[in-house]
Enzyme design. Structure first.
Site, PDB file in Angstrom:
ATOM      1  CG  ASP A  67      14.351  33.385  22.068  1.00  0.00           C
ATOM      2  OD1 ASP A  67      13.828  34.279  21.366  1.00  0.00           O
ATOM      3  OD2 ASP A  67      15.359  32.760  21.726  1.00  0.00           O
ATOM      4  CG  ASN A 136      25.251  27.586  20.613  1.00  0.00           C
ATOM      5  OD1 ASN A 136      24.189  27.711  20.004  1.00  0.00           O
ATOM      6  ND2 ASN A 136      25.394  27.957  21.870  1.00  0.00           N
ATOM      7  CG  HIS A 138      21.009  28.801  20.457  1.00  0.00           C
ATOM      8  ND1 HIS A 138      21.797  29.724  21.110  1.00  0.00           N
ATOM      9  CD2 HIS A 138      20.388  29.497  19.481  1.00  0.00           C
ATOM     10  CE1 HIS A 138      21.658  30.908  20.545  1.00  0.00           C
ATOM     11  NE2 HIS A 138      20.807  30.798  19.547  1.00  0.00           N
ATOM     12  CD  GLU A 143      22.638  28.863  24.722  1.00  0.00           C
ATOM     13  OE1 GLU A 143      22.920  28.351  23.630  1.00  0.00           O
ATOM     14  OE2 GLU A 143      23.006  30.010  25.049  1.00  0.00           O
TER      15      GLU A 143
HETATM   16  C1  GLP Z   1      19.370  34.395  19.007  1.00  0.00           C
HETATM   17  C2  GLP Z   1      17.972  33.887  19.195  1.00  0.00           C
HETATM   18  C3  GLP Z   1      17.705  32.651  18.360  1.00  0.00           C
HETATM   19  C4  GLP Z   1      18.204  32.896  16.949  1.00  0.00           C
HETATM   20  C5  GLP Z   1      19.673  33.097  16.975  1.00  0.00           C
HETATM   21  C6  GLP Z   1      20.327  33.192  15.595  1.00  0.00           C
HETATM   22  O1  GLP Z   1      20.279  33.756  19.842  1.00  0.00           O
HETATM   23  N1  GLP Z   1      17.657  33.581  20.545  1.00  0.00           N
HETATM   24  O2  GLP Z   1      16.344  32.356  18.382  1.00  0.00           O
HETATM   25  O3  GLP Z   1      17.872  31.821  16.127  1.00  0.00           O
HETATM   26  O4  GLP Z   1      19.862  34.297  17.669  1.00  0.00           O
HETATM   27  O5  GLP Z   1      20.602  34.505  15.271  1.00  0.00           O
HETATM   28  P1  GLP Z   1      21.113  35.003  13.875  1.00  0.00           P
HETATM   29  O6  GLP Z   1      19.977  34.818  12.921  1.00  0.00           O
HETATM   30  O7  GLP Z   1      21.434  36.434  14.098  1.00  0.00           O
HETATM   31  O8  GLP Z   1      22.292  34.181  13.528  1.00  0.00           O
END
Ligand code: GLP
Length: 243
Positions: A67, A136, A138, A143
């Protein structure tokens, strides 16, 4: 889903890096799907160390990131392109042009999504998709919603996701771009193998819902139940509520 339970976040990183190393030794031209966020940073550190030591070689690897934010480019420290250069691409010598990240500055985001989807197909599909998990539920930026789009698409970010990404935007969720582009769950599920990395007690309820709950668009990660070759690599804190 195979669950590989680790004692610590560092063990999660080591095991994940070992999986990537094993793949690259077997398939030097592997196609990887790559995540951002805090969770995979220690894995990227480990991969960089192994590449510096000459144990693994990224010269023939192709990668596709999950993304990217809409409206910012490589020069913005909050862009996922900047993140990938810092944490992996520049450290392992991934040749320019082989690390694909959606272009947040593309004039037409929908066309950029279609181009990206076609580029994954042209590369022969993703051998190993590495994922993180949003608190959440995702995956990428798919989302929770009443419906999900299957392929790479433009999304409006929910407030929790903007908060979770505020670190590189002066700590201010309002400065996090309101929109992003993300691979769809269908794009992700087409990958031959999937490896999901999760650490910390803050994700324990989400992990349990993803594994023990129903497959629902309100928990995008639950769609991973439909894939035949998923490995969840997590620490004991993240696994604490799995039934
Ligand atoms: C962002 C990314 C996701 C990732 C998520 C979790 O929102 N778009 O792809 O999995 O963060 O992040 P963290 O590893 O910092 O909890």
């Amino acid at each position: 889903m195979i669950i590989s339970l680790c004692d610590s976040p560092q063990d999660v990183a080591d095991l994940a890096a070992q999986r990537v190393a094993d793949l690259l030794l077997d398939t030097p031209r592997a196609v990887l799907g790559l995540p951002t966020g805090r969770t995979p940073i220690a894995m990227y550190d480990e991969l960089a160390a192994r590449a510096s030591a000459g144990e693994i070689d990224f010269s023939q690897v192709t990668s596709f990131n999950l993304d990217e934010f809409v409206g910012i480019g490589e020069s913005h420290p909050g862009s996922y392109r900047a993140y990938m250069k810092q944490h992996l691409f520049d450290r392992v010598g991934l040749p320019a042009g082989q690390g694909h990240v959606l272009d947040g500055l593309a004039a037409d985001a929908d066309a950029e999504c279609a181009r990206f989807e076609a580029a994954i197909e042209a590369a022969g599909g993703i051998d190993l998709m590495i994922l993180g998990l949003g608190a959440n539920g995702h995956i990428g930026f798919n989302e929770p919603d009443a419906a999900l789009q299957a392929r790479t698409h433009r999304v409006t970010l929910l407030e929790p996701s903007r908060k979770a990404n505020a670190d590189f935007f002066d700590g201010d969720p309002a400065k996090v771009p309101a929109e992003a582009m993300t691979m769809g769950m269908g794009t992700i599920l087409k990958s031959r193998r999937i490896m999901l990395l999760v650490t910390g007690s803050g994700k324990a309820a989400t992990v349990a819902a993803m594994i023990n709950g129903p497959v629902t668009t309100q928990m995008p990660a639950s769609f991973l139940q439909l894939h035949g070759h998923v490995e969840l690599i997590c620490d004991s804190e993240a696994a604490a509520q799995i039934r």
